[in-house]
Design a protein around this motif. Sequence first.
Motif, PDB file in Angstrom:
ATOM      1  N   GLY A 198      -4.526   4.706  -3.934  1.00 46.32           N
ATOM      2  CA  GLY A 198      -3.424   5.573  -5.103  1.00 46.32           C
ATOM      3  C   GLY A 198      -3.652   5.366  -6.834  1.00 46.32           C
ATOM      4  O   GLY A 198      -3.100   5.484  -7.019  1.00 46.32           O
ATOM      5  N   LYS A 246       2.330  11.883  -4.521  1.00 45.09           N
ATOM      6  CA  LYS A 246       1.088  12.744  -4.260  1.00 45.09           C
ATOM      7  C   LYS A 246       1.171  13.494  -3.865  1.00 45.09           C
ATOM      8  O   LYS A 246       1.797  14.263  -4.097  1.00 45.09           O
ATOM      9  N   SER A 255       1.114  -1.663   0.027  1.00 39.29           N
ATOM     10  CA  SER A 255       0.406  -0.156  -0.039  1.00 39.29           C
ATOM     11  C   SER A 255       1.232   1.372   0.331  1.00 39.29           C
ATOM     12  O   SER A 255       2.008   1.371   1.234  1.00 39.29           O
ATOM     13  N   ASN A 256       1.009   2.345  -0.906  1.00 37.44           N
ATOM     14  CA  ASN A 256       1.086   3.328  -0.817  1.00 37.44           C
ATOM     15  C   ASN A 256       1.515   4.077   0.587  1.00 37.44           C
ATOM     16  O   ASN A 256       2.101   5.017   1.311  1.00 37.44           O
ATOM     17  N   SER A 257       0.023   4.132   1.539  1.00 41.46           N
ATOM     18  CA  SER A 257       0.314   4.666   2.525  1.00 41.46           C
ATOM     19  C   SER A 257       0.616   4.026   3.687  1.00 41.46           C
ATOM     20  O   SER A 257      -0.052   3.988   5.176  1.00 41.46           O
ATOM     21  N   LEU A 282      -1.798   4.034 -11.972  1.00 42.82           N
ATOM     22  CA  LEU A 282      -1.750   5.087 -11.093  1.00 42.82           C
ATOM     23  C   LEU A 282      -1.974   6.836 -10.738  1.00 42.82           C
ATOM     24  O   LEU A 282      -1.494   7.189 -12.021  1.00 42.82           O
TER      25      LEU A 282
END
Lengths: 335, 274, 486
Positions: B174, A194, A11-13, A190
Amino acid sequence: MKAALVLSFDSNSLQQQAHEINAMLNHTGTQFSNVELWLFYKDRKPEFSPEIFCPLSGIKLIQVEYVHLPESYLDLLVALMGQCPMDLLLFTSDGLGQELATRLAYRLNGSSALKVEDCRLIRDTLEVIKPVYGNNLSARFVLKSSPYCLSVAKQPFHPVKMILMELLKIKTILLNQTQPWWVKEHLTILDPPKTGLSNTDLVLVVGQGAGNKKTVDVLKGIADTIGAEIGGSRPAVMNAWIDINRLIGASGLIISPKLCIAAGVSGTGVFSVGIKNSRFIVAINIDSKAPIFQIADVGIVGDLATILLELEKVILTDKNKKQVHHIVESRIETQ
Amino acid sequence: MKIAVCFKIIADYDRMSEKDWEWDDRHFIDISFVRHIFNCFDESALEMTLKLSKQLENLPDPCELTALTVDDEQGDLFLKHLIAIGFDHGVRIQCDGRLDMRFNSHGISNLISRYIRQEGQTLVILGYQGGDGDNGQTGFLVAEHLGWPCIREVIEVTVAESSDLLKVKSRIDGATLVQRVKLPMVLIMGHSLDSPYLRVPTLKQKLNAKKKPLTIVSSTELGLDNDALHSKDKTLMDLHRHNPGKSCVFLEGKTAQEQAKKLYDKYLKQRLSL
Amino acid sequence: MKLTRKEIVDQLKNIAGKDRVITDEQVLKENSHDRYKKFETIFGVYTNPIPAALVKPADTKQVSSILKFLNKNNINCVARTGGTATEGGLETIVENSVVLDGSQMNQIIKIDETNMLATAQCGVNLGELEDRLRKQGFTTGHSPQSQPLANMGGLVATRSIGQFSTLYGAIEDMVIGLEAVFPNGEITRIKNVPRRACGPDIRHVIIGNEGALCYITEVTVKIYKYFPENNAFLAWALDDMKTGFTILREVMVEGFRPSVARLYDAEDGVQHSFDQFAEDKCVLMFMAEGNEHVARATALGIAEVVEKYDGCRPIKAKIIENWFNHLNWGPEKITEERELIRKNLHIGFTTEVSANWDCINTIYENALKRIKADFPHIDDLTMLGGHSSHSYQTGTNLYFVYDYDVVDCKPEQEINKYHIPLNALIVEETLKAGGSMAHHHGIGKYRTQWTRQEHGSAYYILKGLKDQFDPNGIMNTGTIYPVEPE
């Protein structure tokens, strides 16, 4: 009580999600006899994990093949719960976490709740606190049956660090996974990188009161010159004034800058939750009775564009003065 | 293709003032005096479905649209509105008024899925969250009850080459996920920039809609008595209203310039390391 | 010799200073119209001539100098403050017009608690004045929906009215004294006295002149004590408008003075969500306010009147109170409306007329009938209804409300295809039955073809004012007075 923290390595986060789960562990008065980290990954087996603020009794690395399909995770989780049952599972605050918490609890005859801000074990049952009525109230519930599957509440941006995992605790889980019958093909586009919105000192949030795209474009210019990131309330985003990845509020980002300027935002419950953690809030609105003033430290009643243009001038003048000052100082040094 | 869109009517919370947030012994809040509106995510779902059905017009398999809500009589007005703008059926599932369904996504999704199974719909579309309960779980649970796959945070749905194939855009971590999927399927609408607002019916459409009957189904007709609907998941203990505890200082000033200067000098300067 | 655009701008800069003269094209475009042309302008189409400049005078003296210059050079002047006009009064229909925007003359000059007077410059926002007064326990009693945006000058110039008019009166009942500047530069002040018999009441030359005679620079209104704690709401659902008008009349004739007295038909009620509480019904509502004895007696008396009539079902007061508290139009609502128009090509307008009690229902019925029969694009209408919101001893007003989908037409064609013909049908039916074609928005530029008919033989007086005060015809050409063929 045995608990598992469920995260996705890819995950990106990830680090922020771990922070949110840590926050829950921090709040909860419940003592866990046993806490495991269940970390999903796709290709490369992770060596690092986000730092978890409680002792981990074990780490399970679970390979998932169809990362875009919640159903894949669900099948794996059901299988895993069969092998090593847990009383409580904490899921992430994002859509995937919410979906997994809900559907897993259904499949295992447990109870679930989303956006959980706090939980504690009282005798045999688990109490949770979560927002209701459009974030205008919060409610305390007793969950009736274990396993309890909770998706934690979003928190302001504060990613935890990644640390090397203790090899001895790691167990790798490889299970058979069937290809989904319903997806003919899929493509992942994508997002652009961010925005710095979650992690900045100064944010200007724009709402419906800005009136039109042109004014918002002017405000974007002002944000640029004063060094602020720009965000928007749901109406501002729905009007296509502000990009959707800059949506602030319950269904968007939760921000906590040093200073947040909310301009032309009326301050609904679902919006306010997005900025209320800011250290200082300035609200500008033409309506002196707008609810945004209830969460603001300082308020100005008036036309937002006029006031912000003046503010830009004041800031620029001050900046220039300082620069001049710097130059003068440096001259003294060289002399 | 038979499509059902499930929606919820909520009180317009923005029109409630501080003093209105009080509750009785059963933790019910009087929202009867506030106008009700479509939950915004459901509104997107409804409008998007109308746009989708327009695309399906030219395909051999005609589209049949059902708007479905679990509510009491107040839902009827909204169902009529939906019929006027193009839904073929307006269905309201009525529960016993003594049941508190606010936090009972299990009960609601059980009712919905029973109706869907009975009517043979192959696509169910719902909004992402909303309502007094803010549960955010109904869509997922409908998928579980039906045993169908589900896509959450949908932002766009279009018809792929045949009517049982859809191209669905959704948001995942994302990224935007674009899938070509086979029905049956549950779709949960997220933020749709394309169709945020529901269209308005013309006088003529409203008049015609008045003639169409609504379908009212009771929970018992769907085979669920009060006992079966009773929440086995969670019990509400109490409610709490946050008091922000802040008292806003209003900056007065003869001109915007004066106000901006005050704001900067007194409050912003020290906080910004400009 | 006519001055060129550049010459006009240069001279204005000499008079007012260059910062006060704005020539930014987009700003000028926005100042070439008002809400009458909201459809085309939302789509970025501006069909009026773009004014030569927007001038924001600093004080009355500058207004005087500017007007003198414009008058000498035959340059058309459009007066403007808050810009919330709805009837085309702010449209710049003459090439090289100058928009005189008083919004920067925005000082509250005095609040006089002894004589119960508030004096404000033309650019003071009514909401701001009202907030100030309420903090001191007073109110202007003036509360049009545009309150958050409208300014004092424009409110007086258009003969505006507020939601509490039945108790406090309209703007002409509130204005005590004025300062205005005439096109020849003459500055006139009318002093603040409670009443006098010293010739005709010359305030009425200025109130409602819509910028066609003079420019209002300062206004003094009376103020009232404010007792919001005594507000009492009452409402009923009923079957038809006719009964509603009869009840309204009886309430007024019996001598009750509620601040709000409104009657909605079922169609119009839908846009206020009244159908959620009274489906397919008309809604009649009142608010009693003021001193507690007066408020209580008013509420009791009205209830007694209404309950004599069969078929009136009471509606919870809280519903009406909650609705009423969210009725004003701030910038957020205007934006919401704009976005809806843009996304759904759906728009709504109103036409407000008035008439005596004996013909008000006839006008209501005939106008709706006429639209349904004669308007060629009736299928595009999504709403057609009306309400009465201001009542008097002798009659009441009627607010016709119509919404429609804009179908198969370019943005600039919208007003010709829909708004103008719908407006015309209502005006015609009103005048035919003996009513007045404009109750509180002013004549603007789209009802001037009926100005003579409206005034009949008294048009002589109205015309005389224009001849006397604006002989060169530079003041807001095409407003109130029709453009005469040359």
